[in-house]
Motif scaffolding. Structure first.
Motif, PDB file in Angstrom:
ATOM      1  N   VAL A 143       2.002 -66.698  51.685  1.00 64.58           N
ATOM      2  CA  VAL A 143       0.996 -65.675  51.791  1.00 64.58           C
ATOM      3  C   VAL A 143       0.165 -65.987  50.561  1.00 64.58           C
ATOM      4  O   VAL A 143       0.493 -66.021  49.321  1.00 64.58           O
ATOM      5  N   ASN A 144      -1.315 -66.053  50.869  1.00 69.05           N
ATOM      6  CA  ASN A 144      -2.232 -66.082  49.992  1.00 69.05           C
ATOM      7  C   ASN A 144      -3.031 -64.838  49.757  1.00 69.05           C
ATOM      8  O   ASN A 144      -2.878 -63.998  50.726  1.00 69.05           O
ATOM      9  N   GLU A 145      -3.972 -64.820  49.092  1.00 66.47           N
ATOM     10  CA  GLU A 145      -4.644 -63.337  48.643  1.00 66.47           C
ATOM     11  C   GLU A 145      -5.504 -63.017  50.022  1.00 66.47           C
ATOM     12  O   GLU A 145      -5.810 -62.062  50.204  1.00 66.47           O
ATOM     13  N   ASP A 146      -5.779 -63.947  51.009  1.00 63.90           N
ATOM     14  CA  ASP A 146      -6.773 -63.834  51.986  1.00 63.90           C
ATOM     15  C   ASP A 146      -5.736 -63.378  53.251  1.00 63.90           C
ATOM     16  O   ASP A 146      -6.265 -62.838  54.389  1.00 63.90           O
ATOM     17  N   THR A 147      -4.392 -63.649  53.064  1.00 66.07           N
ATOM     18  CA  THR A 147      -3.516 -63.100  54.141  1.00 66.07           C
ATOM     19  C   THR A 147      -3.959 -61.540  54.380  1.00 66.07           C
ATOM     20  O   THR A 147      -3.976 -60.967  53.674  1.00 66.07           O
ATOM     21  N   PRO A 148      -4.064 -61.298  55.588  1.00 60.46           N
ATOM     22  CA  PRO A 148      -4.397 -59.944  56.360  1.00 60.46           C
ATOM     23  C   PRO A 148      -3.355 -58.966  55.797  1.00 60.46           C
ATOM     24  O   PRO A 148      -2.142 -59.322  56.082  1.00 60.46           O
ATOM     25  N   LEU A 149      -3.757 -57.829  55.439  1.00 60.45           N
ATOM     26  CA  LEU A 149      -2.821 -56.639  55.030  1.00 60.45           C
ATOM     27  C   LEU A 149      -2.199 -56.034  56.439  1.00 60.45           C
ATOM     28  O   LEU A 149      -2.822 -56.018  57.278  1.00 60.45           O
ATOM     29  N   ARG A 150      -0.940 -55.963  56.484  1.00 59.26           N
ATOM     30  CA  ARG A 150      -0.374 -55.200  57.806  1.00 59.26           C
ATOM     31  C   ARG A 150       0.011 -53.789  57.493  1.00 59.26           C
ATOM     32  O   ARG A 150       0.152 -53.472  56.088  1.00 59.26           O
ATOM     33  N   GLU A 151       0.658 -53.221  58.246  1.00 57.11           N
ATOM     34  CA  GLU A 151       1.042 -51.698  58.134  1.00 57.11           C
ATOM     35  C   GLU A 151       2.246 -51.830  57.038  1.00 57.11           C
ATOM     36  O   GLU A 151       3.027 -53.001  57.301  1.00 57.11           O
ATOM     37  N   ALA A 152       2.040 -50.868  56.040  1.00 53.57           N
ATOM     38  CA  ALA A 152       3.399 -51.335  55.119  1.00 53.57           C
ATOM     39  C   ALA A 152       4.331 -50.334  55.586  1.00 53.57           C
ATOM     40  O   ALA A 152       4.325 -49.656  56.559  1.00 53.57           O
ATOM     41  N   GLU A 153       5.646 -50.647  55.165  1.00 54.29           N
ATOM     42  CA  GLU A 153       7.003 -50.372  55.623  1.00 54.29           C
ATOM     43  C   GLU A 153       7.178 -49.106  55.212  1.00 54.29           C
ATOM     44  O   GLU A 153       8.416 -48.539  55.606  1.00 54.29           O
ATOM     45  N   SER A 154       6.653 -48.354  54.249  1.00 50.80           N
ATOM     46  CA  SER A 154       7.116 -47.275  53.601  1.00 50.80           C
ATOM     47  C   SER A 154       6.116 -46.516  53.064  1.00 50.80           C
ATOM     48  O   SER A 154       4.820 -46.885  52.776  1.00 50.80           O
ATOM     49  N   PRO A 155       6.150 -45.063  52.650  1.00 51.43           N
ATOM     50  CA  PRO A 155       4.938 -44.270  52.035  1.00 51.43           C
ATOM     51  C   PRO A 155       4.794 -44.941  50.525  1.00 51.43           C
ATOM     52  O   PRO A 155       3.683 -44.995  50.279  1.00 51.43           O
ATOM     53  N   TYR A 156       5.877 -45.506  49.834  1.00 46.53           N
ATOM     54  CA  TYR A 156       5.503 -46.089  48.547  1.00 46.53           C
ATOM     55  C   TYR A 156       4.512 -47.301  48.832  1.00 46.53           C
ATOM     56  O   TYR A 156       3.563 -47.728  48.205  1.00 46.53           O
ATOM     57  N   GLY A 157       4.830 -48.260  49.840  1.00 41.95           N
ATOM     58  CA  GLY A 157       3.843 -49.229  50.157  1.00 41.95           C
ATOM     59  C   GLY A 157       2.500 -48.929  50.532  1.00 41.95           C
ATOM     60  O   GLY A 157       1.564 -49.443  49.965  1.00 41.95           O
ATOM     61  N   ARG A 158       2.295 -47.712  50.937  1.00 37.48           N
ATOM     62  CA  ARG A 158       1.054 -47.191  51.500  1.00 37.48           C
ATOM     63  C   ARG A 158       0.242 -46.836  50.140  1.00 37.48           C
ATOM     64  O   ARG A 158      -0.800 -46.737  49.914  1.00 37.48           O
ATOM     65  N   THR A 159       1.044 -46.332  49.097  1.00 36.11           N
ATOM     66  CA  THR A 159       0.550 -45.987  47.780  1.00 36.11           C
ATOM     67  C   THR A 159      -0.117 -47.058  47.168  1.00 36.11           C
ATOM     68  O   THR A 159      -1.126 -47.028  46.520  1.00 36.11           O
ATOM     69  N   LYS A 160       0.489 -48.356  47.470  1.00 38.21           N
ATOM     70  CA  LYS A 160      -0.200 -49.511  47.001  1.00 38.21           C
ATOM     71  C   LYS A 160      -1.329 -50.020  47.531  1.00 38.21           C
ATOM     72  O   LYS A 160      -2.541 -50.269  46.998  1.00 38.21           O
ATOM     73  N   GLN A 161      -1.342 -49.924  48.986  1.00 38.29           N
ATOM     74  CA  GLN A 161      -2.583 -50.231  49.699  1.00 38.29           C
ATOM     75  C   GLN A 161      -3.571 -49.199  49.454  1.00 38.29           C
ATOM     76  O   GLN A 161      -4.808 -49.630  49.388  1.00 38.29           O
ATOM     77  N   MET A 162      -3.472 -47.838  49.390  1.00 33.49           N
ATOM     78  CA  MET A 162      -4.284 -47.101  49.332  1.00 33.49           C
ATOM     79  C   MET A 162      -4.861 -47.221  47.723  1.00 33.49           C
ATOM     80  O   MET A 162      -6.205 -47.057  47.406  1.00 33.49           O
ATOM     81  N   GLY A 163      -3.893 -47.310  46.798  1.00 33.24           N
ATOM     82  CA  GLY A 163      -4.262 -47.595  45.274  1.00 33.24           C
ATOM     83  C   GLY A 163      -5.327 -48.614  45.340  1.00 33.24           C
ATOM     84  O   GLY A 163      -6.196 -48.736  44.538  1.00 33.24           O
ATOM     85  N   GLU A 164      -4.870 -49.721  45.795  1.00 35.40           N
ATOM     86  CA  GLU A 164      -5.978 -51.058  45.894  1.00 35.40           C
ATOM     87  C   GLU A 164      -7.410 -50.601  46.314  1.00 35.40           C
ATOM     88  O   GLU A 164      -8.342 -50.930  45.522  1.00 35.40           O
ATOM     89  N   GLN A 165      -7.373 -49.798  47.219  1.00 36.60           N
ATOM     90  CA  GLN A 165      -8.741 -49.395  47.908  1.00 36.60           C
ATOM     91  C   GLN A 165      -9.366 -48.320  46.757  1.00 36.60           C
ATOM     92  O   GLN A 165     -10.617 -48.389  46.501  1.00 36.60           O
ATOM     93  N   ILE A 166      -8.460 -47.495  46.138  1.00 32.43           N
ATOM     94  CA  ILE A 166      -9.249 -46.753  45.331  1.00 32.43           C
ATOM     95  C   ILE A 166      -9.640 -47.111  44.033  1.00 32.43           C
ATOM     96  O   ILE A 166     -10.726 -46.859  43.634  1.00 32.43           O
ATOM     97  N   VAL A 167      -8.973 -48.139  43.532  1.00 33.27           N
ATOM     98  CA  VAL A 167      -9.630 -48.835  42.538  1.00 33.27           C
ATOM     99  C   VAL A 167     -10.898 -49.654  42.887  1.00 33.27           C
ATOM    100  O   VAL A 167     -12.029 -49.384  42.188  1.00 33.27           O
ATOM    101  N   LYS A 168     -11.064 -50.590  43.845  1.00 30.44           N
ATOM    102  CA  LYS A 168     -12.003 -50.852  44.282  1.00 30.44           C
ATOM    103  C   LYS A 168     -13.260 -49.940  44.535  1.00 30.44           C
ATOM    104  O   LYS A 168     -14.288 -50.281  43.915  1.00 30.44           O
ATOM    105  N   ASP A 169     -13.083 -48.942  45.071  1.00 27.43           N
ATOM    106  CA  ASP A 169     -14.244 -47.773  45.527  1.00 27.43           C
ATOM    107  C   ASP A 169     -14.614 -47.214  44.207  1.00 27.43           C
ATOM    108  O   ASP A 169     -15.587 -47.022  43.850  1.00 27.43           O
ATOM    109  N   ILE A 170     -13.603 -46.574  43.307  1.00 21.89           N
ATOM    110  CA  ILE A 170     -14.028 -46.212  42.063  1.00 21.89           C
ATOM    111  C   ILE A 170     -14.657 -46.859  41.170  1.00 21.89           C
ATOM    112  O   ILE A 170     -15.748 -46.244  40.444  1.00 21.89           O
ATOM    113  N   LEU A 171     -14.492 -48.164  41.118  1.00 17.93           N
ATOM    114  CA  LEU A 171     -15.071 -48.840  40.321  1.00 17.93           C
ATOM    115  C   LEU A 171     -16.145 -49.847  40.545  1.00 17.93           C
ATOM    116  O   LEU A 171     -16.810 -50.447  39.636  1.00 17.93           O
ATOM    117  N   ALA A 172     -16.520 -49.688  42.000  1.00 16.59           N
ATOM    118  CA  ALA A 172     -17.398 -50.665  42.557  1.00 16.59           C
ATOM    119  C   ALA A 172     -18.652 -50.619  42.056  1.00 16.59           C
ATOM    120  O   ALA A 172     -19.387 -51.624  41.665  1.00 16.59           O
TER     121      ALA A 172
END
Ligand code: NAD
Ligand code: WQD
Length: 345
Positions: A143-172
Motif C-alpha cells: 500500500v502506498n499513501e494514495d491507496t484508498p482508505l477503507r472502513e477501519a476495523e475498530s473504534p481505535y482505527g476510526r480515531t486515527k482516520q478522524m484524527g488525520e482529518q482533524i489535523v488537516k482541517d484545523i491546520l488548513a
C-alpha cells in the motif's frame, strides 16, 4: 547545528513506547525536548532509561491532555516550542471495541487541545502518529499513501482516520505545517536495552507476546489462524524497528522546520516494505535467540486483516529515510529488553 540546538520540541506521550525512542533520537540529533505524559499506559521510570542513554534529564509534565488547562500550563512556561510530535493516545484495539467512548474522548479531545495551542502559539511543525490501520483491508499490496482508505476495523482505527482529518482541517488555513505518519507494525527495542515496549496494559502485539512467552510470563502463545491464503496460512505484516521509526520523526520534523515542506500536510507510510508471516516471525525469534517457543495454532482473531505491508518510497525519496534494521534485529533487541525488564534491572 547551532540553530537546531535552540529548537524545543514538545513530545506528547514521551514516556510511551514509540515516544521514548523518539525522544532519544531527537536529543541525539541536537533538539531540546519536553514531554507531556500522564502515565495512563506507561511508567515514569522510562525517564531514567532515557537519561541512561542520552545523559539528559527530560522534563515530563504528568498531566492529562484531555484537561483543557494542560496545554495552557505547558505553553505558558515554554514560549519557544518549535514543533510538536503528538503520540499521546490509547492504542489497544480490543479495549476500544469495549470502551469506544473512552477512545474517542481520549484520542480526539487531547488531539484537538494540542492543535488549538499549536495554532495559537504559531508552532512551526505538527507531527501526528497515524497507523496502517487507516487502510482497512486493502485490495492491492504494497500500500502506498494514495491507496484508498477503507472502513477501519475498530473504534481505535476510526480515531486515527478522524484524527488525520482533524489535523488537516484545523491546520488548513494556518502556518502550522503537518505530517501524518502511518506506522505499520512497530517492534523491537533500543539496542542499549534501557528502553523498550513496556505497556501497563497487557501486551497484545505479537512481538511482546513472543518475548513474554519465552521468558515464562505466559505458558504458551497462540498463532491466530493458519488457514489464510498466505504462503504458510498465517497473517502477513510489515514489522518495523522502533528506532528506525523514531528517526523518521526527526527527519519529518527537520523537513518542515528547514522550510522544505511547501504543502500544508504530507502523509508518509513507515514500514520496511517487506511482509512476514506470523510463523516466520516466530522462526526468526527461535533462530536469533536459540530458544524454543511454546506456541499453538488457534482460531483467527476477529478484525485481523489477512495481509498488509508498505510501499515506503515516498519517505525514502522526500525524507531521505532508510530503515536500517530487519526482523533479526527486532528479535534480538526485543529479547535483550525483555530479559532486562524481567530481571527488574
Ligand atoms: P504507548 O501507549 O506506549 O504511548 C502512548 C503514551 O501516551 C502513553 O505513555 C500514555 O501514558 C500517554 N497518553 C495517552 N493518553 C494520554 C493523555 N490523555 N494525556 C497524556 N498522556 C497520554 O503507545 P505507542 O505504541 O508508543 O504509540 C504511540 C502512538 O503511535 C499512539 O498514538 C498510537 O496510536 C500510535 N501507533 C502505535 C502503533 C503500535 O503498534 N505501537 C502503531 C501505529 C500507531
Ligand atoms: C500481528 C500479527 C495477529 C498476537 C495492531 C493494530 C494496528 C497497529 C499495530 C496501532 C497478526 C498475530 C498477534 C498473538 C498472533 N497499532 N498475533 N498471536 O493486529 O497487525 O496491528 O498493531 O495503530 O492498528 O491493529 O498487530 O501485533 O497485534 O498482530 O498470532 O498473540 O500477529 O493475528 O496477524 P496488528 P499485532
Amino acid at each position: 547545528m547551532a540553530d537546531k540546538m535552540k529548537q524545543k520540541i514538545l513530545v506528547t506521550g514521551g514516556i510511551g513506547y514509540i515516544g521514548s525512542h523518539t525522544v532519544v533520537d531527537l536529543i541525539e540529533n541536537g533538539f531540546e525536548v519536553i514531554s507531556v505524559d500522564n502515565g495512563i499506559n506507561s511508567d515514569f521510570s522510562v525517564l531514567e532509561g532515557i537519561y541512561s542513554i542520552t545523559g539528559k534529564k527530560v522534563l515530563n509534565y504528568p498531566l492529562d491532555l484531555c484537561d483543557p488547562d494542560t496545554c495552557k500550563t505547558i505553553f505558558s512556561e515554554h514560549k519557544d516550542i518549535a514543533g510538536i510530535i503528538h503520540f499521546a493516545a490509547l492504542k489497544a484495539v480490543g479495549e476500544s471495541v469495549q470502551k469506544p467512548a473512552l477512545y474517542f474522548k481520549n484520542n480526539l479531545l487531547s488531539l484537538i487541545h494540542v492543535l488549538e495551542y499549536a495554532v495559537m502559539h504559531k508552532v512551526g511543525a505538527f507531527i501526528f502518529s497515524s497507523s496502517c490501520t487507516v487502510y482497512g483491508e486493502p485490495d492491492h499490496m504494497p500500500v502506498n499513501e494514495d491507496t484508498p482508505l477503507r472502513e477501519a476495523e475498530s473504534p481505535y482505527g476510526r480515531t486515527k482516520q478522524m484524527g488525520e482529518q482533524i489535523v488537516k482541517d484545523i491546520l488548513a488555513h494556518t502556518n502550522v505545517k503537518s505530517t501524518l505518519l502511518r506506522y505499520f507494525n512497530p517492534a523491537g527495542a533500543h539496542p542499549s536495552a534501557y528502553i523498550g515496549e513496556s505497556p501497563l496494559n497487557t501486551a497484545q502485539n505479537l512481538v511482546p507476546v513472543i518475548t513474554e512467552t519465552a521468558i515464562g510470563k505466559r505458558d504458551k502463545m497462540r498463532v491466530f489462524g493458519n488457514d489464510y491464503p498466505t504462503r504458510d496460512g498465517s497473517c502477513i505484516r510489515d514489522y518495523i524497528h522502533v528506532c528506525d521509526l523514531a528517526h523518521a520523526h526527526t527527519l519529518a520534523l527537520e523537513y518542515i522546520l528547514s522550510g522544505r515542506q511547501h504543502t500544508s500536510c504530507e502523509v508518509f507510510n513507515l514500514g520496511i516494505g517487506q511482509g512476514l508471516t506470523v510463523l516466520e516471525v516466530i522462526q526468526a525469534f527461535e533462530k536469533v535467540t536459540g530458544r524454543h517457543l511454546n506456541y499453538e495454532i488457534g482460531p483467527r482473531r476477529p478484525g485481523d486483516v489477512m495481509a498488509i505491508y508498505s510501499d515506503y518510497k515516498k519517505a525514502a525519496e522526500v525524507l531521505n529515510w532508510k530503515p536500517k534494521y530487519g526482523v533479526d534485529d527486532i528479535m534480538h533487541t526485543a529479547w535483550e529488553w525483555e530479559k532486562r525488564r524481567s530481571a527488574g534491572v
